[in-house]
Design a protein around this motif. Structure first.
Motif, PDB file in Angstrom:
ATOM      1  N   TYR A  11      15.206 -48.561 -43.186  1.00 13.45           N
ATOM      2  CA  TYR A  11      14.912 -47.129 -43.217  1.00 13.45           C
ATOM      3  C   TYR A  11      14.926 -46.673 -41.771  1.00 13.45           C
ATOM      4  O   TYR A  11      14.006 -47.009 -41.018  1.00 13.45           O
ATOM      5  N   VAL A  14      13.655 -49.037 -39.037  1.00  7.53           N
ATOM      6  CA  VAL A  14      12.886 -50.120 -39.664  1.00  7.53           C
ATOM      7  C   VAL A  14      13.825 -51.048 -40.429  1.00  7.53           C
ATOM      8  O   VAL A  14      14.543 -50.607 -41.327  1.00  7.53           O
ATOM      9  N   ALA A  16      13.914 -53.487 -43.175  1.00  8.88           N
ATOM     10  CA  ALA A  16      13.017 -53.893 -44.267  1.00  8.88           C
ATOM     11  C   ALA A  16      13.447 -55.233 -44.870  1.00  8.88           C
ATOM     12  O   ALA A  16      12.608 -56.058 -45.215  1.00  8.88           O
ATOM     13  N   ALA A  35       3.271 -60.062 -49.708  1.00 11.74           N
ATOM     14  CA  ALA A  35       2.259 -59.088 -49.297  1.00 11.74           C
ATOM     15  C   ALA A  35       2.835 -57.678 -49.295  1.00 11.74           C
ATOM     16  O   ALA A  35       4.055 -57.487 -49.382  1.00 11.74           O
ATOM     17  N   ASN A  36       1.958 -56.727 -49.154  1.00 13.66           N
ATOM     18  CA  ASN A  36       2.337 -55.338 -48.994  1.00 13.66           C
ATOM     19  C   ASN A  36       3.260 -55.199 -47.787  1.00 13.66           C
ATOM     20  O   ASN A  36       2.968 -55.742 -46.731  1.00 13.66           O
ATOM     21  N   GLY A  37       4.407 -54.511 -47.966  1.00 18.94           N
ATOM     22  CA  GLY A  37       5.320 -54.291 -46.850  1.00 18.94           C
ATOM     23  C   GLY A  37       6.336 -55.403 -46.647  1.00 18.94           C
ATOM     24  O   GLY A  37       7.157 -55.333 -45.736  1.00 18.94           O
ATOM     25  N   ALA A  38       6.325 -56.424 -47.511  1.00 18.82           N
ATOM     26  CA  ALA A  38       7.231 -57.570 -47.349  1.00 18.82           C
ATOM     27  C   ALA A  38       8.692 -57.213 -47.626  1.00 18.82           C
ATOM     28  O   ALA A  38       9.606 -57.836 -47.080  1.00 18.82           O
ATOM     29  N   GLY A  39       8.916 -56.214 -48.484  1.00 15.78           N
ATOM     30  CA  GLY A  39      10.292 -55.827 -48.819  1.00 15.78           C
ATOM     31  C   GLY A  39      10.622 -55.960 -50.296  1.00 15.78           C
ATOM     32  O   GLY A  39      11.792 -55.871 -50.684  1.00 15.78           O
ATOM     33  N   LYS A  40       9.626 -56.111 -51.133  1.00 16.83           N
ATOM     34  CA  LYS A  40       9.864 -56.306 -52.572  1.00 16.83           C
ATOM     35  C   LYS A  40      10.458 -55.041 -53.198  1.00 16.83           C
ATOM     36  O   LYS A  40      11.479 -55.108 -53.894  1.00 16.83           O
ATOM     37  N   SER A  41       9.817 -53.906 -52.941  1.00 18.58           N
ATOM     38  CA  SER A  41      10.315 -52.657 -53.539  1.00 18.58           C
ATOM     39  C   SER A  41      11.698 -52.312 -52.999  1.00 18.58           C
ATOM     40  O   SER A  41      12.559 -51.816 -53.744  1.00 18.58           O
ATOM     41  N   THR A  42      11.906 -52.572 -51.726  1.00 20.83           N
ATOM     42  CA  THR A  42      13.218 -52.286 -51.136  1.00 20.83           C
ATOM     43  C   THR A  42      14.301 -53.118 -51.829  1.00 20.83           C
ATOM     44  O   THR A  42      15.410 -52.620 -52.079  1.00 20.83           O
ATOM     45  N   ARG A  45      15.011 -51.387 -55.023  1.00 20.36           N
ATOM     46  CA  ARG A  45      15.715 -50.117 -54.775  1.00 20.36           C
ATOM     47  C   ARG A  45      17.168 -50.354 -54.413  1.00 20.36           C
ATOM     48  O   ARG A  45      18.049 -49.564 -54.776  1.00 20.36           O
TER      49      ARG A  45
HETATM   50  N1  LIG Z   1      10.665 -44.693 -47.210  1.00 20.06           N
HETATM   51  C1  LIG Z   1      10.421 -45.525 -46.194  1.00 20.06           C
HETATM   52  N2  LIG Z   1      10.577 -45.120 -44.907  1.00 20.06           N
HETATM   53  C2  LIG Z   1      10.351 -45.965 -43.864  1.00 20.06           C
HETATM   54  N3  LIG Z   1       9.965 -47.234 -43.997  1.00 20.06           N
HETATM   55  C3  LIG Z   1       9.790 -47.686 -45.235  1.00 20.06           C
HETATM   56  C4  LIG Z   1       9.999 -46.883 -46.408  1.00 20.06           C
HETATM   57  N4  LIG Z   1       9.734 -47.608 -47.511  1.00 20.06           N
HETATM   58  C5  LIG Z   1       9.374 -48.826 -47.062  1.00 20.06           C
HETATM   59  N5  LIG Z   1       9.415 -48.881 -45.715  1.00 20.06           N
HETATM   60  C6  LIG Z   1       9.116 -50.061 -44.878  1.00 20.06           C
HETATM   61  O1  LIG Z   1       9.964 -51.119 -45.284  1.00 20.06           O
HETATM   62  C7  LIG Z   1       9.259 -52.342 -45.322  1.00 20.06           C
HETATM   63  C8  LIG Z   1       9.305 -52.942 -46.732  1.00 20.06           C
HETATM   64  O2  LIG Z   1       8.642 -52.049 -47.617  1.00 20.06           O
HETATM   65  P1  LIG Z   1       8.598 -52.280 -49.189  1.00 20.06           P
HETATM   66  O3  LIG Z   1       9.924 -52.716 -49.661  1.00 20.06           O
HETATM   67  O4  LIG Z   1       8.041 -51.044 -49.790  1.00 20.06           O
HETATM   68  O5  LIG Z   1       7.563 -53.488 -49.314  1.00 20.06           O
HETATM   69  P2  LIG Z   1       6.738 -54.032 -50.554  1.00 20.06           P
HETATM   70  O6  LIG Z   1       7.266 -53.400 -51.796  1.00 20.06           O
HETATM   71  O7  LIG Z   1       6.922 -55.510 -50.515  1.00 20.06           O
HETATM   72  O8  LIG Z   1       5.309 -53.636 -50.308  1.00 20.06           O
HETATM   73  C9  LIG Z   1       7.853 -52.035 -44.834  1.00 20.06           C
HETATM   74  O9  LIG Z   1       7.806 -52.303 -43.448  1.00 20.06           O
HETATM   75  C10 LIG Z   1       7.706 -50.566 -45.099  1.00 20.06           C
HETATM   76  O10 LIG Z   1       6.803 -49.972 -44.194  1.00 20.06           O
END
Ligand SMILES: Nc1ncnc2c1ncn2[C@@H]1O[C@H](COP(=O)(O)OP(=O)(O)O)[C@@H](O)[C@H]1O
Ligand SMILES: [Mg+2]
Length: 234
Positions: A11, A14, A16, A35-42, A45
């Motif tokens: 992003y 960043v 991810a 953990a939170n912020g690891a990149g799972k949701s990314t 997506r």
């Molecule tokens: N929309 C966004 N804009 C900027 N950074 C993002 C966004 N979404 C996620 N990130 C960053 O990308 C990294 C991975 O996030 P994410 O995939 O949401 O992690 P998880 O789902 O494992 O908690 C983190 O450092 C998060 O801060």
């Protein structure tokens, strides 16, 4: 069925995902933990086309879907049940379900799928004309799951389905996800509740700061000292 190689996403500045590779076989339930912020949701997506990869490849059922349009990815059979449920609060339960089927051109089978969702989730049937925003958290999660199933997906991805739900509802939700896999669909499950996910899955990946650091069967990861110390409370 799903094959991801060296996936990099970010992003703006960043980074991810820094080279994620993973495989999901047909009919499997695969968990992504971390953990939170690891990149799972990314990761989810990127699979559903909401985030464009910077490098790497995503193949699904033999097709290269790297960077493809979300509607095309949905039409190939991948449904995404997003983090935070994201139901349309001012739309009725029935209209939310209809959104899950918006690409389909087989009205008779869509009708059957409504009936099936309503019989699997009687609370949704009772509330079919109610605005989704008036449902409880657990009911909204059922609706998000039902909506994902309305596309007749081959692969269903769940992002933190148990987040914020009461323990009994968590158990019920994970039971539904297991039943979806047992019904023949393939499941990719993102869960912060590492123990529950590892117990449920066929195999799992642990992601830390954008990289896969462990992969293995559920029991294998439950026994792994690093996983135990960092994610299972020792
Ligand atoms: N929309 C966004 N804009 C900027 N950074 C993002 C966004 N979404 C996620 N990130 C960053 O990308 C990294 C991975 O996030 P994410 O995939 O949401 O992690 P998880 O789902 O494992 O908690 C983190 O450092 C998060 O801060
Ligand atoms: Mg997330």
């Amino acid at each position: 069925m799903l094959e991801i190689r060296d996936l990099e996403c970010g992003y703006g500045p960043v980074a991810a995902l820094k080279g994620v590779s993973l495989d999901v076989g047909e009919g499997e339930l695969v968990a992504l933990i971390g953990a939170n912020g690891a990149g799972k949701s990314t990761t989810l997506r990127a699979i559903s086309g909401l985030v464009k990869p910077r490098a790497g490849t995503i193949r699904f059922a033999g097709a290269d879907i790297t960077g493809a349009d979300p509607a095309r990815i949905l039409s190939l059979g991948i449904a995404h049940c997003p983090e935070g449920r994201r139901v349309f609060p001012y739309m009725s339960v029935a209209d939310n379900l209809a959104m899950g089927a918006y690409l389909r051109r087989d009205p008779i089978r869509v009708r059957e799928d409504y009936d099936r969702v309503y019989s699997d989730f009687p609370r949704l049937a009772e509330r079919r004309h109610q605005a989704a925003g008036t449902l409880s958290g657990g009911e909204q999660q059922m609706l998000a799951i039902g909506r994902a199933l309305m596309s007749r997906p081959k692969l269903v991805m769940f992002d933190e389905p148990s987040l914020g739900l009461a323990p009994t509802i968590v158990e019920q939700t994970l039971g539904i996800i297991r039943a979806i896999r047992d019904g023949g669909a393939t499941v990719l499950l993102v869960e912060q509740n590492a123990f529950a996910a590892l117990e449920l899955c066929d195999h799992a990946y642990l992601i830390e700061t954008g990289r896969v650091v462990r992969r293995g069967g559920g029991p294998e990861l439950i026994a792994d000292p690093h996983v135990r110390a960092a994610y299972l409370g020792g």
